[in-house]
Design an enzyme around this catalytic site. Structure first.
Site, PDB file in Angstrom:
ATOM      1  N   CYS A   2      25.422  -1.563 -20.833  1.00  0.00           N
ATOM      2  CA  CYS A   2      25.822  -0.170 -21.070  1.00  0.00           C
ATOM      3  C   CYS A   2      26.586  -0.125 -22.378  1.00  0.00           C
ATOM      4  O   CYS A   2      27.134  -1.139 -22.806  1.00  0.00           O
ATOM      5  CB  CYS A   2      26.793   0.313 -19.998  1.00  0.00           C
ATOM      6  SG  CYS A   2      26.002   0.865 -18.485  1.00  0.00           S
ATOM      7  N   ARG A  16      28.549   7.718 -22.810  1.00  0.00           N
ATOM      8  CA  ARG A  16      27.999   6.373 -22.635  1.00  0.00           C
ATOM      9  C   ARG A  16      26.493   6.408 -22.416  1.00  0.00           C
ATOM     10  O   ARG A  16      25.949   7.406 -21.976  1.00  0.00           O
ATOM     11  CB  ARG A  16      28.682   5.741 -21.442  1.00  0.00           C
ATOM     12  CG  ARG A  16      28.400   6.441 -20.093  1.00  0.00           C
ATOM     13  CD  ARG A  16      27.409   5.719 -19.190  1.00  0.00           C
ATOM     14  NE  ARG A  16      27.743   4.395 -18.857  1.00  0.00           N
ATOM     15  CZ  ARG A  16      28.594   4.066 -17.874  1.00  0.00           C
ATOM     16  NH1 ARG A  16      29.170   5.011 -17.166  1.00  0.00           N
ATOM     17  NH2 ARG A  16      28.827   2.801 -17.602  1.00  0.00           N
ATOM     18  N   ASN A  79      29.851  -2.523 -16.753  1.00  0.00           N
ATOM     19  CA  ASN A  79      29.786  -3.829 -16.097  1.00  0.00           C
ATOM     20  C   ASN A  79      30.563  -4.881 -16.883  1.00  0.00           C
ATOM     21  O   ASN A  79      30.513  -4.909 -18.119  1.00  0.00           O
ATOM     22  CB  ASN A  79      28.323  -4.269 -16.011  1.00  0.00           C
ATOM     23  CG  ASN A  79      27.915  -4.505 -14.587  1.00  0.00           C
ATOM     24  OD1 ASN A  79      28.496  -3.956 -13.676  1.00  0.00           O
ATOM     25  ND2 ASN A  79      26.902  -5.341 -14.401  1.00  0.00           N
TER      26      ASN A  79
HETATM   27  C1  LIG Z   1      26.098  -0.863 -13.045  1.00  0.00           C
HETATM   28  C2  LIG Z   1      26.951   0.240 -13.649  1.00  0.00           C
HETATM   29  C3  LIG Z   1      27.348  -0.162 -15.055  1.00  0.00           C
HETATM   30  C4  LIG Z   1      26.164  -0.129 -15.972  1.00  0.00           C
HETATM   31  C5  LIG Z   1      26.213  -1.312 -16.827  1.00  0.00           C
HETATM   32  O1  LIG Z   1      27.223  -1.693 -17.397  1.00  0.00           O
HETATM   33  N1  LIG Z   1      25.052  -1.959 -16.907  1.00  0.00           N
HETATM   34  C6  LIG Z   1      24.951  -3.214 -17.596  1.00  0.00           C
HETATM   35  C7  LIG Z   1      24.579  -4.292 -16.617  1.00  0.00           C
HETATM   36  S1  LIG Z   1      24.685  -5.846 -17.338  1.00  0.00           S
HETATM   37  O2  LIG Z   1      26.025  -6.049 -17.877  1.00  0.00           O
HETATM   38  O3  LIG Z   1      23.675  -5.903 -18.381  1.00  0.00           O
HETATM   39  O4  LIG Z   1      24.394  -6.779 -16.281  1.00  0.00           O
HETATM   40  C8  LIG Z   1      28.189   0.540 -12.830  1.00  0.00           C
HETATM   41  C9  LIG Z   1      29.069   1.617 -13.539  1.00  0.00           C
HETATM   42  C10 LIG Z   1      29.756   2.405 -12.436  1.00  0.00           C
HETATM   43  C11 LIG Z   1      29.408   1.627 -11.163  1.00  0.00           C
HETATM   44  C12 LIG Z   1      29.500   2.409  -9.849  1.00  0.00           C
HETATM   45  C13 LIG Z   1      30.895   3.020  -9.691  1.00  0.00           C
HETATM   46  O5  LIG Z   1      31.911   2.046  -9.881  1.00  0.00           O
HETATM   47  C14 LIG Z   1      31.035   3.691  -8.314  1.00  0.00           C
HETATM   48  C15 LIG Z   1      30.610   2.825  -7.135  1.00  0.00           C
HETATM   49  C16 LIG Z   1      31.662   1.759  -6.825  1.00  0.00           C
HETATM   50  C17 LIG Z   1      31.278   0.928  -5.625  1.00  0.00           C
HETATM   51  O6  LIG Z   1      32.245  -0.036  -5.413  1.00  0.00           O
HETATM   52  C18 LIG Z   1      29.929   0.260  -5.889  1.00  0.00           C
HETATM   53  C19 LIG Z   1      28.867   1.297  -6.158  1.00  0.00           C
HETATM   54  C20 LIG Z   1      29.221   2.218  -7.332  1.00  0.00           C
HETATM   55  C21 LIG Z   1      28.168   3.334  -7.261  1.00  0.00           C
HETATM   56  C22 LIG Z   1      29.147   1.460  -8.682  1.00  0.00           C
HETATM   57  C23 LIG Z   1      27.752   0.840  -8.913  1.00  0.00           C
HETATM   58  C24 LIG Z   1      27.599   0.172 -10.301  1.00  0.00           C
HETATM   59  O7  LIG Z   1      28.396  -0.956 -10.385  1.00  0.00           O
HETATM   60  C25 LIG Z   1      27.992   1.136 -11.429  1.00  0.00           C
HETATM   61  C26 LIG Z   1      26.935   2.245 -11.417  1.00  0.00           C
END
Ligand SMILES: C[C@H](CCC(=O)NCCS(=O)(=O)O)[C@H]1CC[C@H]2[C@@H]3[C@H](O)C[C@@H]4C[C@H](O)CC[C@]4(C)[C@H]3C[C@H](O)[C@]12C
Length: 325
Positions: A2, A16, A79
């Site tokens: 992200c 973002r 993340n």
């Molecule tokens: C995965 C998302 C971040 C996107 C990102 O950074 N992708 C890059 C992945 S990587 O580095 O390349 O592996 C994160 C951002 C916000 C997160 C969400 C939010 O924190 C809200 C909830 C929190 C709960 O504990 C888990 C589900 C959830 C719904 C999360 C799921 C997931 O971890 C999300 C959607």
């Protein structure tokens, strides 16, 4: 992966790219001032600042990914795999869980300087939202029209960095990302002089040669350098449409196209599911989705903000093409 960024013209913009391989049915969620926030360890908060953002499609609680409040403060969770550490409850601290962090910060504080002070006393506790939605390893960028910070949960507590470049991606930790920018200090938006050698000519055969060496791949450290360069050299007039348009172009420089980032699972690729852009001074959320390039806007101030009920709008994901003939 992200990417988050801010951008300042007449107003402050923040948003973002949400890059991932799956969706949690995210939608635009508005939390009005009198929605009761029930916290796991601290006292419930009955009344707070109103919030607009993108949240998971889970009824009854705003699980925000990125959001902004009515005071102009904005935040995004990205993340931070392999680095984020959440701790046990600590006496004397404000113990909030990672999924409560965005509601707590945006509900309670109006600017980055208040948040910086409050963070000295906040402990992120390792309590899951539910068995189906365990904790995610995250770090956060928090931004307003005075500046930005990055908050990283490490094993000895929260680390808070000033963010002079106004961007954040994923790994490695923010101080390492910032240091790596030193390697690109000779890059420029202007074509360079030939300093290679006095003994022979080298041709200026193209525009854009000042940024040769800027990475173009989709790893988080490459996206950090690419988007920091794009943001730092961004130029637009300061009107609303021009600023919003430029903001989408900044994040467009690190967009992930479906198919280019394979996840270790047949037929799964990480791609930019949506891009958000908040005008935080006016509390308007603009967004685009992967399948709909048209910008959609939702205004916080158009809602009844004294209500106690969450308001949800599904994301507009159908492509909208203006056929001319
Ligand atoms: C995965 C998302 C971040 C996107 C990102 O950074 N992708 C890059 C992945 S990587 O580095 O390349 O592996 C994160 C951002 C916000 C997160 C969400 C939010 O924190 C809200 C909830 C929190 C709960 O504990 C888990 C589900 C959830 C719904 C999360 C799921 C997931 O971890 C999300 C959607």
């Amino acid at each position: 992966m992200c990417t988050a960024s801010n951008y300042i013209t007449k107003d402050h913009y923040f948003g973002r790219n949400f890059d991932y391989e799956i969706s949690y049915n995210e939608r635009v969620t508005i939390t009005p001032r009198n929605y009761k926030f029930e916290y796991r360890l601290i006292d419930d908060i009955e009344s707070h600042y109103a919030i607009i953002g993108v949240a998971a499609g889970v009824d009854g609680y705003p699980l925000y990914y990125d959001a902004c409040n009515e005071k102009g403060l904005s935040i995004a969770g990205l993340n931070f795999e392999g680095n984020a550490v959440y701790l046990e409850e600590k006496e004397g601290m404000v113990n909030v869980t990672p999924f409560e962090f965005i509601p707590y910060i945006l509900g309670t504080y109006s600017n980055v300087s208040e948040v910086k002070k409050a963070l000295e006393n906040i402990n992120l506790v390792n309590i899951n939202f539910s068995e189906e939605l365990p904790l995610s390893p995250l770090h956060w960028m928090i931004s307003d029209d005075t500046g930005a910070i990055v908050v990283e949960p490490l094993k000895d507590g929260l680390k808070v960095y000033d963010n002079p470049v106004g961007v954040l991606t994923n790994n490695p930790p923010f101080d390492k990302q910032l240091f790596t920018l030193n390697d690109y200090r000779s890059l420029s938006n202007r074509n360079p002089e030939n300093t290679f050698s006095k003994d022979f000519d080298l041709d200026e055969y193209s525009r854009g040669m000042g940024a040769i060496g800027l990475p173009g791949d989709l790893s988080s450290s490459s996206r950090f350098a690419k988007v920091a360069f794009t943001r730092a050299n961004s130029f637009s007039s300061d009107g609303e449409e021009e600023s919003v348009s430029q903001f989408f172009h900044i994040l467009g420089s690190v967009e992930q196209q479906n198919g280019c980032t394979f996840i270790n699972d047949p037929d799964l690729y990480e791609y930019t599911i949506y891009t958000s852009c908040y005008n935080t001074n006016k509390a308007v959320l603009y967004y685009r989705t992967y399948s709909n390039s048209q910008i959609t806007a939702v205004k916080l101030m158009s809602e009844d903000l004294d209500s106690a009920e969450l308001i949800n709008y599904r994301l507009e994901t159908e492509e909208q093409i203006a056929y001319i003939n």
